[in-house]
Design a protein around this motif. Structure first.
Motif, short mmCIF file in Angstrom:
data_model
loop_
_atom_site.label_atom_id
_atom_site.label_comp_id
_atom_site.label_asym_id
_atom_site.label_seq_id
_atom_site.Cartn_x
_atom_site.Cartn_y
_atom_site.Cartn_z
N LEU A 49 -38.36 24.48 -41.50
CA LEU A 49 -38.25 25.60 -42.10
C LEU A 49 -37.01 25.97 -42.61
O LEU A 49 -36.28 26.33 -41.71
N CYS A 50 -36.26 26.03 -43.99
CA CYS A 50 -35.16 26.58 -44.79
C CYS A 50 -35.45 27.88 -45.04
O CYS A 50 -36.96 28.41 -45.67
N THR A 51 -34.54 28.40 -45.16
CA THR A 51 -34.58 29.67 -45.32
C THR A 51 -33.43 29.94 -46.28
O THR A 51 -32.40 29.97 -45.96
N ALA A 52 -32.80 31.20 -47.52
CA ALA A 52 -31.69 31.67 -47.71
C ALA A 52 -32.00 32.66 -47.23
O ALA A 52 -33.23 33.69 -48.20
N CYS A 53 -30.87 33.02 -47.63
CA CYS A 53 -30.21 34.83 -47.93
C CYS A 53 -29.11 35.32 -47.79
O CYS A 53 -28.25 34.69 -47.93
N ILE A 54 -29.38 35.83 -48.50
CA ILE A 54 -28.29 36.28 -49.50
C ILE A 54 -27.59 37.50 -48.87
O ILE A 54 -27.76 38.98 -49.14
N GLU A 55 -25.88 37.36 -48.93
CA GLU A 55 -25.31 39.08 -48.80
C GLU A 55 -23.87 39.08 -49.87
O GLU A 55 -23.45 38.54 -50.45
N GLU A 56 -23.86 40.55 -49.93
CA GLU A 56 -22.33 41.10 -50.53
C GLU A 56 -21.25 40.29 -49.82
O GLU A 56 -21.56 40.90 -48.92
N GLY A 57 -20.38 39.92 -50.45
CA GLY A 57 -18.98 39.58 -49.99
C GLY A 57 -18.49 38.73 -50.05
O GLY A 57 -19.83 37.20 -49.85
N VAL A 58 -17.82 38.00 -49.04
CA VAL A 58 -17.43 36.17 -49.05
C VAL A 58 -16.58 36.48 -47.61
O VAL A 58 -16.28 37.52 -46.94
N PRO A 59 -16.50 36.04 -47.20
CA PRO A 59 -15.98 35.54 -46.06
C PRO A 59 -14.24 35.71 -46.37
O PRO A 59 -13.50 35.39 -47.36
N SER A 60 -13.86 36.35 -44.96
CA SER A 60 -11.80 36.79 -45.63
C SER A 60 -10.89 35.73 -46.21
O SER A 60 -10.66 36.11 -47.05
N TRP A 61 -11.27 34.79 -45.74
CA TRP A 61 -10.18 33.86 -46.33
C TRP A 61 -10.66 33.48 -47.75
O TRP A 61 -9.65 33.07 -49.01
N ARG A 62 -11.62 34.08 -48.20
CA ARG A 62 -12.30 33.21 -49.95
C ARG A 62 -12.53 34.82 -50.85
O ARG A 62 -11.95 34.26 -52.06
N LYS A 63 -10.91 36.00 -50.24
CA LYS A 63 -11.49 37.13 -50.59
C LYS A 63 -10.38 37.07 -52.21
O LYS A 63 -9.20 36.36 -51.85
N CYS A 123 -28.47 29.80 -45.89
CA CYS A 123 -28.98 28.76 -45.73
C CYS A 123 -29.32 28.29 -44.04
O CYS A 123 -28.34 27.69 -44.26
N ASP A 124 -30.04 28.22 -43.76
CA ASP A 124 -30.92 28.30 -42.13
C ASP A 124 -31.67 27.16 -42.17
O ASP A 124 -32.63 27.60 -42.60
N CYS A 125 -31.43 26.75 -41.28
CA CYS A 125 -32.94 25.09 -41.71
C CYS A 125 -32.71 25.21 -39.93
O CYS A 125 -32.72 24.48 -39.02
N ASP A 126 -33.87 24.98 -39.92
CA ASP A 126 -34.97 25.72 -38.97
C ASP A 126 -35.96 24.36 -38.55
O ASP A 126 -36.57 24.09 -38.84
N ALA A 145 -35.11 26.42 -51.49
CA ALA A 145 -34.92 27.48 -51.06
C ALA A 145 -33.77 28.46 -51.63
O ALA A 145 -33.69 29.41 -52.00
N LEU A 146 -32.92 27.54 -51.21
CA LEU A 146 -31.30 28.32 -52.38
C LEU A 146 -31.89 28.43 -53.75
O LEU A 146 -31.35 29.76 -54.25
N HIS A 147 -32.16 27.54 -54.68
CA HIS A 147 -32.80 27.50 -55.85
C HIS A 147 -33.82 29.00 -55.83
O HIS A 147 -33.05 29.82 -57.45
N ASP A 148 -34.39 29.54 -54.70
CA ASP A 148 -35.43 30.55 -55.44
C ASP A 148 -35.08 32.06 -55.35
O ASP A 148 -34.74 33.25 -55.33
N ALA A 149 -34.10 32.17 -54.17
CA ALA A 149 -33.12 32.99 -53.60
C ALA A 149 -32.07 33.13 -54.73
O ALA A 149 -31.90 34.43 -55.32
#
Length: 249
Positions: A49-63, A123-126, A145-149
């Motif tokens: 089961l693969c899911t993709a969730c999008i969040e605002e922002g990036v890791p601190s090292w990438r800001k 992307c979570d792969c369980d 999952a990434l494409h659809d997200a």
């Protein structure tokens, strides 16, 4: 109809397939209500089961880099194997960390991170059922999952255009009893002399090759034969992704 040597006994391959055939592959998207994108990837009796969730922002090292990030997490559920495995806690198993890094690298290879903007996609792969090839099913399903997200964000005008540059899929190959085989199930994988995984794009670019001589070495000709098998399998998986998502059609 081909057969193989497995554990000293001559056995027919699962699903009665030839050496160069994939197991039955089924990709089903939109299977999770709350994810931005999701896909159930089935390679024979392996189900991820693969899911993709999008969040605002990036890791601190990438800001400040004006670019997004795509990452992955991977886990096997306790009843996914024949005997119950303990649920993974923080301080994850080395194998799971290695696989989720592979998934993340594979997906980032086909994403224009600057076009994504300062968003993070996880992307979570369980693995809900394991019979060999869980990492290859994860990569293949995670791309859907990434494409659809990302498409959901394009439709909402949160992204101007789809930041995907290509498709990516993965498949396993191996030498079992001296024969090159495509898409190993668990009995084949556990008796393989050489075990390999290939990650490649729709355009034919190789993202990663993983290979291990479990019980023997292989020649350059055998390596080429395995890569030929893998490329054949990748083409079929890319076609299945395209038929489901419409990408590139």
């Amino acid at each position: 109809m081909s057969a193989q040597e497995c554990g000293g006994a001559r056995q027919q391959r699962s699903f009665g397939r030839a050496a160069d055939e994939l197991r039955p592959v089924k990709l089903t998207n939109d299977v999770m209500k709350n994810a931005d994108g999701s896909c159930l990837a089935e390679f024979g009796d392996t189900r991820v089961l693969c899911t993709a969730c999008i969040e605002e922002g990036v890791p601190s090292w990438r800001k400040g880099q004006h670019a997004g990030w795509v990452t992955a997490e991977y886990a096997m559920l306790p009843a996914s194997t024949s005997t119950r495995s303990r649920r993974e806690q923080k301080g994850r198993k080395g194998r799971s960390m290695e696989i989720e890094r592979l998934i993340g690298r594979s997906l980032r290879a086909v994403v224009d991170l600057r076009r994504l903007g300062e968003l993070t996609v996880t992307c979570d792969c369980d693995v809900i059922q394991a019979d060999g090839g869980t990492r290859t099913a994860s990569v293949t399903g995670a791309w859907v999952a990434l494409h659809d997200a990302l498409m959901s964000y394009v439709r909402q005008d949160k992204i101007k255009r789809l930041p995907l540059t290509d498709q990516v899929a993965a498949i396993s190959m191996g030498m079992v009893a001296g024969r090159p085989l495509l898409d190993l199930d668990y009995p084949e994988d556990s008796h393989a002399d050489v075990d390999m995984n290939l990650v490649a794009t729709g355009g034919g670019g190789i993202v990663e090759v993983q290979g291990t001589g479990e019980r023997s070495t292989i020649s350059r000709d055998q390596l080429n034969a395995l890569l030929d098998l893998g490329e054949q399998g990748i083409r079929q998986l890319i076609q299945a992704q395209a038929e489901l998502t419409g990408f590139g059609v």
